[in-house]
Design an enzyme around this catalytic site. Sequence first.
Site, PDB file in Angstrom:
ATOM      1  N   THR A 186       0.859  -1.184   0.000  1.00 12.47           N
ATOM      2  CA  THR A 186       0.000   0.000   0.000  1.00 12.47           C
ATOM      3  C   THR A 186       0.902   1.242   0.000  1.00 12.47           C
ATOM      4  OG1 THR A 186      -0.056   0.096   2.394  1.00 12.47           O
ATOM      5  CG2 THR A 186      -1.781  -1.172   1.332  1.00 12.47           C
ATOM      6  N   GLU A 331      -6.021  -3.845  -0.146  1.00 16.66           N
ATOM      7  CA  GLU A 331      -6.315  -4.982   0.737  1.00 16.66           C
ATOM      8  C   GLU A 331      -7.514  -5.784   0.252  1.00 16.66           C
ATOM      9  OE1 GLU A 331      -5.525  -1.945   1.613  1.00 16.66           O
ATOM     10  OE2 GLU A 331      -4.297  -1.885   3.422  1.00 16.66           O
ATOM     11  N   LYS A 444     -14.745  17.374  11.613  1.00 19.13           N
ATOM     12  CA  LYS A 444     -15.743  17.393  12.679  1.00 19.13           C
ATOM     13  C   LYS A 444     -15.982  18.831  13.114  1.00 19.13           C
ATOM     14  CE  LYS A 444     -14.028  12.971  14.142  1.00 19.13           C
ATOM     15  NZ  LYS A 444     -12.590  13.006  13.805  1.00 19.13           N
ATOM     16  N   TRP A 449     -20.344  15.806  11.347  1.00 24.24           N
ATOM     17  CA  TRP A 449     -19.308  15.492  10.367  1.00 24.24           C
ATOM     18  C   TRP A 449     -19.591  16.194   9.045  1.00 24.24           C
ATOM     19  CZ3 TRP A 449     -18.127   9.505  10.770  1.00 24.24           C
ATOM     20  CH2 TRP A 449     -17.565   9.266  12.026  1.00 24.24           C
TER      21      TRP A 449
END
Length: 547
Positions: A186, A331, A444, A449
């Site tokens: 990754t 993944e 936030k 959010w």
Amino acid sequence: MHGLMQHQPLLIANLIEHAARHHSDGEIVSRRVEGDIHRYTYKQQAERARQLAQALDQEGLELGQRVATIAWNGYRHMELYFGVSGSGRVLHTINPRLHPEQIAWIINHAEDAIVCFDLTFVPLVQAVHAHCPAVKKWVLMTDAAHVPADTGIAGLENYEDWIAGHPIRYDWPALDENTASSMCYTSGTTGHPKAALYSHRSTVLHSYGIITPDVMSLSASDAILPVVPMFHVNAWGTPYAAAATGCKVVFPGPAMDGKSLYELIEAESVTMAAGVPTIWQMLLGHVQPNNLRFSTLNRTVIGGSACPPAMIDAFEKQLGVQVLHAWGMTEMSPLGTLGRLKNKHLKLSEAERFKLLQKQGRAVFGVDMKIVDSNGEELPWDGKTPGDLLVRGPWILAKYFKMEDSDPLVYDAQGRGWFPTGDVATIDPDGFMQITDRSKDVIKSGGEWISSIDVENIAMGHPAVAMAACIGMPHPKWDERPILVVALKPGEDVSKEQLLAFYEGKLAKWQIPDDVVFVDAIPLGATGKMLKTRIRELLQGYRLPTA
Ligand code: ADP
């Protein structure tokens, strides 16, 4: 009682053997680093993959040993996909855009025995080879005529001479389907990169997954152009799926500018292309101002980061090309979800359908997903409540390579392991998932959010904006407030006030950024995604005007 059907392990060599037998004259066309266009067939590819497997045997490489590639999308790279994995070794695709130090680290961590690389990357290998003492052979993916003099790379051989002379027949080993087949690190924006280690079984099952009509809908009548690099999660699995279907494959090589891609799509009658938004931005940047049209391209898979609505609009409405918005990760091999409408959605108005298509889509069979709150409690699929996105399935990572002692999964009451994606998403009652953020990028504000992706998407719809990133900045009262970091298209001029006014009516007032910072270019990571960590570094010392 067991069923009485044949047991055949799911193996990568079977994919290329299928293509060679049932699609022997199926074409593979590559723009080469050498500058010309190369074409051959699946039959020839299979023969050369078998020769390569024997070259590896002759090197004395054991099963499971790693063979790395530093290469563009092309036919030799595809031969390595089948020859290396098919013969029981592990193909390790390396992202050449990483820093040389990181590349050396990855080569050593993976314990690569052989590294095969394109001509473009001679300087890169010159920089790293001395730091990789365990590599016993460096293979330049070209012929003798193209090998530069005095590279200084010890043990260098050219690919063509290396595989030549071996028989074109070969008995692939009868491997256990759970044998490791390939690996991909990754990007590792923090700490050292970690590797997903795929198996033959996970790779073949993933190929079945992406071929299906609700995903890429691949068939022998297609000609596909994988622009997504073969070093980025195996070009989303397209080379394997191509062999399974026998479709024509067109590889762009190193030329990924808009003009080169457009010309290749037209010259080779490409029907489907796959790539990240930044690449399609370049393609549109060539197609739109020149008033060009596609004569055969009917769909494009866009993923890797959120596809801006303005891009969906341009492809679907102006160019008649269907956008398949996909989400996944290294993944996950990488396919997780793709946005295709259900039968009932066909009755919706164009505007409603368009809204659905902006989401990252539905889970393909083979991937299960859920969203949870901070206590791990499952959240409702109401299309509104955002939560941490978890996934499970046979092509999803269980453990990272060489980190077998630590368990990244989260377990439910039934003891089933779920992989935490690090993404924050909503899921609607029809199962359409929408990524609102990476968990570390979420903003936030006053306990609520704000989706940085929503804020970015709207900015990207402004005609003057080339690229936009939304970042949360500390605020004494609200905790965090969003600001917009913008790179304008060449020659465009727009003020902060004009950009902020553009949000009116599109977002709730409290979700609109507090400020705009203009930059020359948004820093991109090795896979073409915005590097928010770098952007934050650039903003050091910046203070919110509202703070
Ligand atoms: P990296 O190494 O950069 O994480 P990956 O390809 O594995 O490379 O990145 C996976 C991540 O990319 C996902 O977890 C998600 O945050 C983001 N991503 C991928 N596809 C999309 C998409 N269609 N929309 C929004 N984000 C996406």
